[in-house]
Design a protein around this motif. Structure first.
Motif, PDB file in Angstrom:
ATOM      1  N   SER A  99       0.805  -1.230   0.000  1.00  0.00           N
ATOM      2  CA  SER A  99       0.000   0.000   0.000  1.00  0.00           C
ATOM      3  C   SER A  99       0.834   1.274   0.000  1.00  0.00           C
ATOM      4  N   ALA A 100       2.138   1.150   0.196  1.00  0.00           N
ATOM      5  CA  ALA A 100       2.990   2.339   0.129  1.00  0.00           C
ATOM      6  C   ALA A 100       3.484   2.601  -1.284  1.00  0.00           C
ATOM      7  N   THR A 101       2.968   1.844  -2.256  1.00  0.00           N
ATOM      8  CA  THR A 101       3.367   2.034  -3.648  1.00  0.00           C
ATOM      9  C   THR A 101       2.218   2.621  -4.451  1.00  0.00           C
ATOM     10  N   LEU A 102       2.535   3.188  -5.598  1.00  0.00           N
ATOM     11  CA  LEU A 102       1.513   3.776  -6.454  1.00  0.00           C
ATOM     12  C   LEU A 102       0.474   2.744  -6.887  1.00  0.00           C
ATOM     13  N   ILE A 103       0.925   1.613  -7.397  1.00  0.00           N
ATOM     14  CA  ILE A 103      -0.019   0.619  -7.874  1.00  0.00           C
ATOM     15  C   ILE A 103      -0.724  -0.102  -6.724  1.00  0.00           C
ATOM     16  N   GLY A 104      -0.059  -0.204  -5.590  1.00  0.00           N
ATOM     17  CA  GLY A 104      -0.597  -0.987  -4.486  1.00  0.00           C
ATOM     18  C   GLY A 104      -1.634  -0.279  -3.644  1.00  0.00           C
ATOM     19  N   VAL A 105      -1.707   1.053  -3.705  1.00  0.00           N
ATOM     20  CA  VAL A 105      -2.596   1.782  -2.804  1.00  0.00           C
ATOM     21  C   VAL A 105      -4.044   1.778  -3.282  1.00  0.00           C
ATOM     22  N   GLY A 106      -4.280   1.462  -4.547  1.00  0.00           N
ATOM     23  CA  GLY A 106      -5.629   1.553  -5.093  1.00  0.00           C
ATOM     24  C   GLY A 106      -6.631   0.652  -4.404  1.00  0.00           C
ATOM     25  N   ARG A 107      -6.261  -0.617  -4.191  1.00  0.00           N
ATOM     26  CA  ARG A 107      -7.209  -1.566  -3.604  1.00  0.00           C
ATOM     27  C   ARG A 107      -7.545  -1.232  -2.158  1.00  0.00           C
ATOM     28  N   PRO A 108      -6.568  -0.992  -1.280  1.00  0.00           N
ATOM     29  CA  PRO A 108      -6.951  -0.608   0.087  1.00  0.00           C
ATOM     30  C   PRO A 108      -7.685   0.730   0.148  1.00  0.00           C
ATOM     31  N   ALA A 109      -7.404   1.657  -0.787  1.00  0.00           N
ATOM     32  CA  ALA A 109      -8.158   2.919  -0.831  1.00  0.00           C
ATOM     33  C   ALA A 109      -9.621   2.646  -1.161  1.00  0.00           C
ATOM     34  N   ARG A 110      -9.854   1.751  -2.104  1.00  0.00           N
ATOM     35  CA  ARG A 110     -11.228   1.369  -2.451  1.00  0.00           C
ATOM     36  C   ARG A 110     -11.930   0.727  -1.255  1.00  0.00           C
ATOM     37  N   ASP A 111     -11.237  -0.188  -0.575  1.00  0.00           N
ATOM     38  CA  ASP A 111     -11.846  -0.876   0.570  1.00  0.00           C
ATOM     39  C   ASP A 111     -12.171   0.096   1.697  1.00  0.00           C
ATOM     40  N   ALA A 112     -11.258   1.045   1.957  1.00  0.00           N
ATOM     41  CA  ALA A 112     -11.500   2.035   3.012  1.00  0.00           C
ATOM     42  C   ALA A 112     -12.715   2.887   2.690  1.00  0.00           C
TER      43      ALA A 112
END
Length: 355
Positions: free
Chosen positions: A329-342
């Motif tokens: 989640s600290a990466t550009l591509i990795g943050v999208g999914r946890p942002a959606r879930d939040a």
């Protein structure tokens, strides 16, 4: 003056923007409070030669592919800043800049966000402040004796300012290896690591790391054996400049010294090295001081979470601090999914409260 909103997002870098994208899609009212005076988050403060270790298409936030950078397979930091500025504008995200959040307090049905420019009452808060503003410096004996220049990763810019100097780079992660490679040939370099450098295979870049981190999280969620995550593969991505310096024999690491001296460092076996400057590439801690009054922090300064949601304060979500708030989640591509879930969890929380 106190203003009111459904969601206050603290931090306007990549994680805050990803959160804003998903909040907007769900039709929630929100504000993004950012201490920076310009778009780009921490990317606008990195060293000059820094490049991503993923191609542009694998370094994108939700909804908008990062465009290619002409002449580059792996985009540089300036390209990332331009992309984030365009992303913020394209989705008309309500970012308030130059706003420093001092504290967050419980305030009945709200969380009260105190800033240096007034207060906000929010029914939920997403913290996306990252780690760049909290560099970690280890407590090494003799640190007060050293008379040379001491820097952390956040203060390094280019090898030009160290030309011909004796420089010690401390740290065996990506930042340490990249800065050591940057300095090799320009300075008299000593690279010091806690353990022998562990390079990932040359064909592995950010795409594979994201897939591996995601697979590990899925395995843990399903009760299967821990695969070890990205750390099991190695510590250093062999980006082209690192690979070139390594293959040229310019990245030979020494073991960690035992103390600093007035003019350098010393090892337990009596060996010494002189230094005009020491650059500490020793990592960061999460920037969470604004939550002190909520008394949520535990071991290593982390707040216990389930996904991105704080266990002891369900109105609070943490985004982009590392694997403990979502795989990669600290990466550009990795943050999208946890942002959606939040964003989805917050939408349910607000709907339940309204009902």
């Amino acid at each position: 003056m106190t203003q009111r909103t459904d969601v206050a997002v603290i931090g306007g870098g990549q994680s805050g923007l990803a959160a804003g994208y998903h909040l907007r899609r769900l039709g929630l009212e929100f504000v993004i409070l950012d201490a920076q005076t310009a778009p780009g988050g921490a990317w606008q403060h990195t060293w000059d030669s820094l490049h991503l270790f993923s191609p542009a298409a694998y370094s994108s936030l939700p909804g908008r592919l990062m465009p290619l950078q002409e002449g580059e397979v792996y985009p540089d930091a300036g390209h990332v800043v331009s992309y984030l500025a365009d992303y913020e504008k394209r989705y008309e995200l309500p970012v308030q800049r130059g706003v420093w959040v001092d504290a967050v307090h419980r305030d009945g049905p709200f969380l009260r966000v105190e800033t240096d420019n007034g207060a906000w009452q929010a029914r939920a808060v997403i913290s996306a402040t990252g780690t760049w503003t909290r560099p970690f410096l280890p407590a090494v004996p003799g640190r007060r004796e050293f008379a040379g220049r001491r820097l952390h990763t956040v203060q390094y810019r280019s090898p030009a300012e160290f030309a011909g100097q004796r420089v010690i780079v401390v740290g065996g992660g990506n930042s340490g290896a990249q800065i050591a490679a940057d300095l090799a040939g320009a300075a008299e370099l000593t690279w010091v690591t806690q353990r022998p450098p562990r390079y990932l295979a040359d064909d592995i870049d950010g795409r594979a790391l994201f897939d591996h981190a995601t697979a590990r999280r899925r395995a843990l969620d399903e009760g299967r054996t821990d695969t070890g995550g990205v750390a099991s593969l190695g510590d250093i991505v062999a980006v082209p400049p690192v690979r070139a310096a390594r293959d040229a024999g310019l990245l030979t690491a020494a073991p960690m010294f035992s103390r600093l001296t007035e003019d350098g460092v010393a090892w337990a076996d009596g060996k010494t090295a002189h230094a005009d400057a020491i650059i500490w590439c020793t990592g960061f801690r999460p920037a969470l001081a604004h939550f002190a009054s909520l008394r949520l922090r535990g071991a290593r300064g982390h707040i216990a979470t389930e996904g991105t949601r704080a266990v002891d304060e369900p109105r609070l979500h943490l985004l982009g601090y590392g694997d403990w708030t979502g795989p990669a989640s600290a990466t550009l591509i990795g943050v999208g999914r946890p942002a959606r879930d939040a964003a989805r969890e917050i939408a349910v929380l607000l709907a339940d409260a309204a009902a």
